[in-house]
Write a protein that holds these residues in place. Structure first.
Motif, PDB file in Angstrom:
ATOM      1  N   ALA A   1      38.276  61.125  38.618  1.00 29.41           N
ATOM      2  CA  ALA A   1      39.050  60.579  37.489  1.00 29.41           C
ATOM      3  C   ALA A   1      38.550  59.170  37.173  1.00 29.41           C
ATOM      4  N   ASP A   2      38.581  58.831  35.899  1.00 25.56           N
ATOM      5  CA  ASP A   2      38.196  57.476  35.498  1.00 25.56           C
ATOM      6  C   ASP A   2      39.444  56.586  35.600  1.00 25.56           C
ATOM      7  N   ILE A   3      39.529  55.809  36.698  1.00 29.15           N
ATOM      8  CA  ILE A   3      40.734  55.016  36.959  1.00 29.15           C
ATOM      9  C   ILE A   3      40.560  53.541  36.564  1.00 29.15           C
ATOM     10  N   ALA A   4      39.597  53.268  35.677  1.00 30.56           N
ATOM     11  CA  ALA A   4      39.339  51.872  35.293  1.00 30.56           C
ATOM     12  C   ALA A   4      40.596  51.211  34.707  1.00 30.56           C
ATOM     13  N   SER A   5      41.376  51.957  33.912  1.00 31.25           N
ATOM     14  CA  SER A   5      42.566  51.354  33.298  1.00 31.25           C
ATOM     15  C   SER A   5      43.570  50.950  34.383  1.00 31.25           C
ATOM     16  N   PHE A   6      43.680  51.766  35.411  1.00 28.55           N
ATOM     17  CA  PHE A   6      44.597  51.496  36.521  1.00 28.55           C
ATOM     18  C   PHE A   6      44.159  50.235  37.280  1.00 28.55           C
ATOM     19  N   VAL A   7      42.881  50.121  37.565  1.00 31.29           N
ATOM     20  CA  VAL A   7      42.370  48.945  38.282  1.00 31.29           C
ATOM     21  C   VAL A   7      42.599  47.689  37.429  1.00 31.29           C
ATOM     22  N   GLY A   8      42.395  47.820  36.105  1.00 28.65           N
ATOM     23  CA  GLY A   8      42.638  46.694  35.198  1.00 28.65           C
ATOM     24  C   GLY A   8      44.090  46.227  35.257  1.00 28.65           C
ATOM     25  N   LYS A   9      45.024  47.173  35.368  1.00 30.70           N
ATOM     26  CA  LYS A   9      46.446  46.811  35.437  1.00 30.70           C
ATOM     27  C   LYS A   9      46.760  46.074  36.742  1.00 30.70           C
ATOM     28  N   LEU A  10      46.105  46.496  37.819  1.00 28.31           N
ATOM     29  CA  LEU A  10      46.320  45.805  39.106  1.00 28.31           C
ATOM     30  C   LEU A  10      45.864  44.350  38.994  1.00 28.31           C
ATOM     31  N   GLU A  11      44.753  44.143  38.298  1.00 24.82           N
ATOM     32  CA  GLU A  11      44.249  42.765  38.118  1.00 24.82           C
ATOM     33  C   GLU A  11      45.177  41.975  37.206  1.00 24.82           C
ATOM     34  N   GLU A  12      45.704  42.675  36.198  1.00 23.99           N
ATOM     35  CA  GLU A  12      46.534  42.012  35.177  1.00 23.99           C
ATOM     36  C   GLU A  12      47.761  41.311  35.778  1.00 23.99           C
ATOM     37  N   VAL A  13      48.324  41.884  36.861  1.00 25.38           N
ATOM     38  CA  VAL A  13      49.550  41.280  37.403  1.00 25.38           C
ATOM     39  C   VAL A  13      49.263  40.110  38.354  1.00 25.38           C
ATOM     40  N   LYS A  14      47.999  39.681  38.421  1.00 26.85           N
ATOM     41  CA  LYS A  14      47.607  38.511  39.221  1.00 26.85           C
ATOM     42  C   LYS A  14      48.047  38.657  40.683  1.00 26.85           C
ATOM     43  N   PRO A  15      47.406  39.583  41.394  1.00 25.64           N
ATOM     44  CA  PRO A  15      47.865  39.900  42.756  1.00 25.64           C
ATOM     45  C   PRO A  15      47.347  38.943  43.814  1.00 25.64           C
ATOM     46  N   TYR A  16      47.809  37.707  43.733  1.00 25.99           N
ATOM     47  CA  TYR A  16      47.444  36.690  44.726  1.00 25.99           C
ATOM     48  C   TYR A  16      48.523  35.627  44.718  1.00 25.99           C
ATOM     49  N   LEU A  17      48.524  34.782  45.761  1.00 24.23           N
ATOM     50  CA  LEU A  17      49.574  33.765  45.865  1.00 24.23           C
ATOM     51  C   LEU A  17      49.277  32.591  44.930  1.00 24.23           C
ATOM     52  N   PHE A  18      50.275  32.193  44.178  1.00 19.73           N
ATOM     53  CA  PHE A  18      50.177  30.971  43.369  1.00 19.73           C
ATOM     54  C   PHE A  18      50.774  29.816  44.151  1.00 19.73           C
ATOM     55  N   ARG A  19      50.088  28.671  44.153  1.00 11.89           N
ATOM     56  CA  ARG A  19      50.666  27.447  44.691  1.00 11.89           C
ATOM     57  C   ARG A  19      50.466  26.369  43.647  1.00 11.89           C
ATOM     58  N   HIS A  20      51.435  25.503  43.500  1.00 17.71           N
ATOM     59  CA  HIS A  20      51.353  24.546  42.397  1.00 17.71           C
ATOM     60  C   HIS A  20      50.849  23.156  42.788  1.00 17.71           C
ATOM     61  N   ASP A  21      50.770  22.901  44.084  1.00 18.78           N
ATOM     62  CA  ASP A  21      50.281  21.597  44.509  1.00 18.78           C
ATOM     63  C   ASP A  21      48.742  21.603  44.465  1.00 18.78           C
ATOM     64  N   PRO A  22      48.110  20.789  43.588  1.00 15.26           N
ATOM     65  CA  PRO A  22      46.651  20.824  43.459  1.00 15.26           C
ATOM     66  C   PRO A  22      45.932  20.519  44.771  1.00 15.26           C
ATOM     67  N   LYS A  23      46.596  19.753  45.661  1.00 15.03           N
ATOM     68  CA  LYS A  23      45.970  19.424  46.957  1.00 15.03           C
ATOM     69  C   LYS A  23      45.722  20.703  47.779  1.00 15.03           C
ATOM     70  N   GLU A  24      46.664  21.651  47.656  1.00 12.13           N
ATOM     71  CA  GLU A  24      46.528  22.907  48.412  1.00 12.13           C
ATOM     72  C   GLU A  24      45.378  23.753  47.884  1.00 12.13           C
ATOM     73  N   MET A  25      45.021  23.570  46.628  1.00 11.48           N
ATOM     74  CA  MET A  25      43.971  24.376  46.013  1.00 11.48           C
ATOM     75  C   MET A  25      42.592  23.736  46.185  1.00 11.48           C
ATOM     76  N   ASP A  26      42.564  22.511  46.697  1.00 13.15           N
ATOM     77  CA  ASP A  26      41.300  21.800  46.853  1.00 13.15           C
ATOM     78  C   ASP A  26      40.592  22.306  48.110  1.00 13.15           C
ATOM     79  N   THR A  27      39.523  23.087  47.918  1.00 12.01           N
ATOM     80  CA  THR A  27      38.867  23.715  49.066  1.00 12.01           C
ATOM     81  C   THR A  27      38.053  22.726  49.889  1.00 12.01           C
ATOM     82  N   SER A  28      37.866  21.506  49.381  1.00 14.03           N
ATOM     83  CA  SER A  28      37.113  20.520  50.176  1.00 14.03           C
ATOM     84  C   SER A  28      38.012  19.861  51.224  1.00 14.03           C
ATOM     85  N   VAL A  29      39.331  20.049  51.093  1.00 15.99           N
ATOM     86  CA  VAL A  29      40.261  19.460  52.068  1.00 15.99           C
ATOM     87  C   VAL A  29      40.577  20.513  53.135  1.00 15.99           C
ATOM     88  N   PRO A  30      40.337  20.203  54.426  1.00 18.10           N
ATOM     89  CA  PRO A  30      40.629  21.202  55.468  1.00 18.10           C
ATOM     90  C   PRO A  30      42.123  21.568  55.493  1.00 18.10           C
TER      91      PRO A  30
END
Ligand code: SF4
Ligand code: FES
Length: 252
Positions: A104-133
């Motif tokens: 089956a061509d499940i591309a539309s299904f995979v697109g929907k999984l991406e659409e809901v942003k399946p990862y943790l959001f954090r709002h503090d920019p310091k936490e998103m800075d990968t140069s800071v251990p």
């Protein structure tokens, strides 16, 4: 595969360069108590017709690749056994275009999984800075984990989409697994993505499109219970609406 019994399998074929329509091909397959539908298809491919196409990987109900319609019910081929049937009809998953044979061509299904942003959001920019251990862990209590754990067990097999009459009618509907994934992150105490995800839940193609047939949860091979996630998502969406319309303290 020990050759003590044999069963007739009707397999859907469709090769777009040759066939105007899908059609059925009959095969006789030897089987024993442990022979799965996936192994029967592998026997056909190895011994009877090498042109047969189907998708699989782990053979242990983990990767989610081997979803087929088995006698008109969406099932994982590696978790479904010939011993439980007297005859079998195997087709590509319902509600998706057929790419080739049982794929089956499940591309539309995979697109929907991406659409809901399946990862943790954090709002503090310091936490998103990968140069800071990273110095801190985000600990959770067992109670906090229990709020989303069941909904995090999805293997993205798409069986719930093949079972969902609403997705069958309206391919734009976000559908059971994607809405469950959105809800899984909304219930995670580490996530701060409510502002990003609630508009999806509230939208026309979100939780309110679900007519609560519940077949998605019946066919789910991992007991994720997407119908429950969507129902709880409706409660969350209703609460969100009330929050939006209520006057904010101090605004008047
Ligand atoms: S919710 Fe269940 S049926 Fe749907 S994709 Fe996930 S594991 Fe498969
Ligand atoms: S082959 Fe991985 S789930 Fe069946």
């Amino acid at each position: 595969m020990a050759n003590n019994k044999s069963m007739s399998l009707s397999v859907q074929r469709y090769r777009p360069e040759l066939d105007a329509e899908p059609w059925w091909q009959e095969f006789s397959v030897p089987y024993n108590e442990d022979t799965s539908v996936l192994e029967a298809l592998q026997f056909i491919k190895d011994e009877l017709d090498s042109s047969l196409s189907f998708r699989w990987s782990c053979r242990m109900a983990i990767c989610g690749s081997c979803g087929f319609m088995v006698n008109d019910v969406p099932r994982l081929g590696c978790k479904t056994f010939l011993r439980d049937y007297s005859s079998l009809r195997i087709a590509a998953l319902d509600n998706f275009p057929i790419e080739r044979d049982l794929v089956a061509d499940i591309a539309s299904f995979v697109g929907k999984l991406e659409e809901v942003k399946p990862y943790l959001f954090r709002h503090d920019p310091k936490e998103m800075d990968t140069s800071v251990p990273v110095e801190e862990e985000y600990l959770q209590t067992p109670q906090q984990v229990s709020l989303y754990k069941q909904f995090s067990q999805c293997i993205n097999c798409g069986l719930c989409y093949a079972a969902c009459p609403q997705f069958g009618r309206n391919p734009e509907f976000l559908g059971p697994a994607a809405l469950t994934l959105a809800y899984r992150y909304l219930r995670d105490s580490r996530d701060q993505g409510e502002e990003e995800r609630m508009p999806m839940l509230n939208s026309e193609q979100g939780v309110w499109s679900c007519t609560f047939v519940g077949y998605c949860s019946e066919v789910c091979p991992k007991h994720v219970d997407p119908a429950a996630a969507i129902n709880q998502g409706k409660a969350m969406s209703a609460l969100d609406y009330v929050k939006q319309v209520l006057p904010k303290g101090g605004d008047q």
